[in-house]
Design an enzyme around this catalytic site. Structure first.
Site, PDB file in Angstrom:
ATOM      1  CG  ASP A   1      -0.296   0.178   2.540  1.00  0.00           C
ATOM      2  OD1 ASP A   1       0.954   0.268   2.615  1.00  0.00           O
ATOM      3  OD2 ASP A   1      -1.020   0.235   3.549  1.00  0.00           O
ATOM      4  CG  HIS A   2      -0.663   4.814   1.591  1.00  0.00           C
ATOM      5  ND1 HIS A   2      -1.788   4.026   1.714  1.00  0.00           N
ATOM      6  CD2 HIS A   2      -0.507   5.433   2.781  1.00  0.00           C
ATOM      7  CE1 HIS A   2      -2.301   4.171   2.916  1.00  0.00           C
ATOM      8  NE2 HIS A   2      -1.540   5.024   3.592  1.00  0.00           N
TER       9      HIS A   2
ATOM     10  CB  CYS B   1       0.765  -2.507   4.659  1.00  0.00           C
ATOM     11  SG  CYS B   1       0.405  -3.413   6.174  1.00  0.00           S
TER      12      CYS B   1
ATOM     13  N   GLY C   1       2.553  -3.956   8.485  1.00  0.00           N
ATOM     14  CA  GLY C   1       2.604  -5.317   7.988  1.00  0.00           C
ATOM     15  C   GLY C   1       1.401  -6.138   8.400  1.00  0.00           C
TER      16      GLY C   1
ATOM     17  N   GLY D   1      -2.086  -5.408   8.432  1.00  0.00           N
ATOM     18  CA  GLY D   1      -3.279  -5.409   7.577  1.00  0.00           C
ATOM     19  C   GLY D   1      -3.096  -6.250   6.325  1.00  0.00           C
TER      20      GLY D   1
ATOM     21  CG  HIS E   1      10.181 -24.352  12.377  1.00  0.00           C
ATOM     22  ND1 HIS E   1      10.347 -23.984  13.697  1.00  0.00           N
ATOM     23  CD2 HIS E   1      11.279 -25.098  12.059  1.00  0.00           C
ATOM     24  CE1 HIS E   1      11.487 -24.486  14.146  1.00  0.00           C
ATOM     25  NE2 HIS E   1      12.080 -25.155  13.174  1.00  0.00           N
ATOM     26  CG  ASN E   2       5.771 -21.370  10.449  1.00  0.00           C
ATOM     27  OD1 ASN E   2       6.542 -20.535  10.906  1.00  0.00           O
ATOM     28  ND2 ASN E   2       5.122 -22.231  11.229  1.00  0.00           N
TER      29      ASN E   2
END
Length: 147
Positions: free
Chosen positions: A11-12, A68, A71, A73, A101-102
Protein backbone atom coordinates in the site's frame (compact mmCIF):
# COMPACT_ATOMS: atom_id res chain seq x y z
CA UNK A 1 14.21 -21.96 -2.07
CA UNK A 2 12.90 -22.62 -5.53
CA UNK A 3 11.48 -19.43 -6.94
CA UNK A 4 9.58 -18.32 -9.99
CA UNK A 5 8.60 -14.76 -10.71
CA UNK A 6 8.40 -13.06 -7.32
CA UNK A 7 5.09 -11.33 -6.67
CA UNK A 8 5.07 -7.91 -5.00
CA UNK A 9 2.35 -5.84 -3.35
CA UNK A 10 2.20 -2.84 -1.07
CA UNK A 11 0.00 0.00 0.00
CA UNK A 12 1.09 3.65 0.18
CA UNK A 13 2.88 3.13 3.51
CA UNK A 14 4.90 0.30 2.03
CA UNK A 15 5.57 1.89 -1.35
CA UNK A 16 8.99 3.35 -0.52
CA UNK A 17 10.30 0.07 0.90
CA UNK A 18 8.82 -1.81 -2.05
CA UNK A 19 10.88 0.41 -4.38
CA UNK A 20 13.95 -0.68 -2.44
CA UNK A 21 12.86 -4.34 -2.75
CA UNK A 22 12.53 -3.90 -6.51
CA UNK A 23 16.06 -2.51 -6.74
CA UNK A 24 17.33 -5.40 -4.58
CA UNK A 25 15.62 -7.98 -6.82
CA UNK A 26 16.89 -6.28 -9.99
CA UNK A 27 20.45 -6.27 -8.63
CA UNK A 28 20.16 -10.06 -8.24
CA UNK A 29 18.64 -10.43 -11.73
CA UNK A 30 15.48 -12.00 -10.30
CA UNK A 31 12.15 -11.65 -12.11
CA UNK A 32 9.22 -10.03 -10.31
CA UNK A 33 5.66 -8.91 -10.97
CA UNK A 34 4.41 -5.82 -9.16
CA UNK A 35 0.70 -5.91 -8.28
CA UNK A 36 0.78 -2.33 -6.98
CA UNK A 37 0.42 0.18 -5.57
CA UNK A 38 2.45 2.32 -7.91
CA UNK A 39 2.70 5.54 -5.88
CA UNK A 40 2.65 6.86 -2.33
CA UNK A 41 -0.93 8.13 -2.75
CA UNK A 42 -3.27 6.84 -0.05
CA UNK A 43 -4.86 3.50 -1.01
CA UNK A 44 -6.28 0.28 0.44
CA UNK A 45 -3.92 -2.69 0.90
CA UNK A 46 -6.57 -5.38 0.10
CA UNK A 47 -6.74 -4.06 -3.47
CA UNK A 48 -3.16 -5.27 -3.99
CA UNK A 49 -2.94 -8.15 -1.51
CA UNK A 50 -5.74 -10.18 -3.11
CA UNK A 51 -4.22 -10.20 -6.63
CA UNK A 52 -0.84 -11.17 -5.16
CA UNK A 53 -2.41 -13.99 -3.15
CA UNK A 54 -4.26 -15.28 -6.21
CA UNK A 55 -1.05 -15.25 -8.25
CA UNK A 56 0.83 -17.23 -5.58
CA UNK A 57 -2.04 -19.69 -5.15
CA UNK A 58 -2.35 -20.11 -8.90
CA UNK A 59 1.37 -20.74 -9.42
CA UNK A 60 1.98 -17.58 -11.44
CA UNK A 61 4.33 -16.21 -8.76
CA UNK A 62 6.36 -17.82 -5.99
CA UNK A 63 7.05 -16.52 -3.45
CA UNK A 64 5.48 -13.16 -2.71
CA UNK A 65 6.66 -10.09 -0.85
CA UNK A 66 4.12 -7.70 0.64
CA UNK A 67 4.54 -4.48 2.59
CA UNK A 68 2.22 -2.10 4.42
CA UNK A 69 2.85 0.31 7.29
CA UNK A 70 2.75 -2.20 10.15
CA UNK A 71 2.60 -5.32 7.99
CA UNK A 72 -0.46 -6.44 9.92
CA UNK A 73 -3.28 -5.41 7.58
CA UNK A 74 -1.73 -6.84 4.45
CA UNK A 75 -0.83 -10.06 6.36
CA UNK A 76 -4.41 -10.46 7.55
CA UNK A 77 -5.70 -10.00 4.01
CA UNK A 78 -3.22 -12.41 2.45
CA UNK A 79 -3.88 -15.08 5.06
CA UNK A 80 -7.60 -15.12 4.23
CA UNK A 81 -6.56 -17.11 1.15
CA UNK A 82 -6.39 -20.84 1.85
CA UNK A 83 -3.16 -21.38 -0.08
CA UNK A 84 -1.25 -18.51 1.49
CA UNK A 85 1.08 -18.62 4.46
CA UNK A 86 2.10 -14.98 4.85
CA UNK A 87 4.71 -14.34 7.54
CA UNK A 88 5.19 -10.89 9.05
CA UNK A 89 8.94 -10.54 9.57
CA UNK A 90 10.77 -7.64 11.16
CA UNK A 91 14.00 -9.57 11.91
CA UNK A 92 15.97 -12.04 9.83
CA UNK A 93 15.66 -14.84 12.39
CA UNK A 94 11.88 -14.64 12.12
CA UNK A 95 12.17 -14.89 8.33
CA UNK A 96 14.38 -17.94 8.79
CA UNK A 97 11.89 -19.72 11.05
CA UNK A 98 8.89 -18.73 8.91
CA UNK A 99 10.46 -20.64 6.01
CA UNK A 100 12.08 -23.47 8.00
CA UNK A 101 9.04 -24.39 10.13
CA UNK A 102 6.02 -22.83 8.41
CA UNK A 103 6.88 -23.01 4.70
CA UNK A 104 5.88 -19.35 4.36
CA UNK A 105 5.11 -18.45 0.75
CA UNK A 106 4.70 -14.69 1.23
CA UNK A 107 7.18 -12.52 3.12
CA UNK A 108 5.52 -9.52 4.75
CA UNK A 109 7.53 -6.58 6.07
CA UNK A 110 6.43 -3.53 8.09
CA UNK A 111 7.38 -0.54 5.96
CA UNK A 112 7.15 2.01 8.74
CA UNK A 113 9.20 0.03 11.25
CA UNK A 114 12.30 -1.32 9.49
CA UNK A 115 15.10 0.26 7.50
CA UNK A 116 16.44 -0.96 4.17
CA UNK A 117 19.45 -2.69 5.74
CA UNK A 118 17.13 -4.72 7.96
CA UNK A 119 14.90 -5.49 4.96
CA UNK A 120 17.94 -6.74 3.03
CA UNK A 121 18.83 -9.14 5.84
CA UNK A 122 15.25 -10.37 6.10
CA UNK A 123 15.04 -11.02 2.36
CA UNK A 124 18.44 -12.75 2.26
CA UNK A 125 17.35 -15.10 5.04
CA UNK A 126 13.89 -15.74 3.58
CA UNK A 127 15.26 -16.68 0.16
CA UNK A 128 18.17 -18.72 1.57
CA UNK A 129 16.03 -20.94 3.81
CA UNK A 130 14.20 -24.06 2.69
CA UNK A 131 11.25 -25.72 4.41
CA UNK A 132 12.52 -28.34 6.83
CA UNK A 133 9.51 -30.61 6.40
CA UNK A 134 9.41 -33.56 8.79
CA UNK A 135 7.30 -32.89 11.87
CA UNK A 136 6.33 -29.51 10.44
CA UNK A 137 4.57 -30.96 7.38
CA UNK A 138 1.54 -32.19 9.31
CA UNK A 139 1.23 -28.83 11.08
CA UNK A 140 1.38 -26.86 7.85
CA UNK A 141 -1.18 -29.24 6.31
CA UNK A 142 -3.61 -28.31 9.12
CA UNK A 143 -3.51 -24.57 8.36
CA UNK A 144 -6.14 -24.38 5.56
CA UNK A 145 -9.75 -24.40 6.74
CA UNK A 146 -11.52 -27.52 5.46
CA UNK A 147 -15.22 -27.05 4.86
Amino acid sequence: MERKTIGLASDHAGFELKQHVIAWLEAKGWAYKDFGTYSSDSCDYPDFAHPLAQAVEGGECYPGIAICGSGEGISMTLNKHQGIRAALCWRSDIAHLSRLHNDANVLVMPGRFIDTETADGIMEEFFATDFEGGRHEKRVAKIPVRR
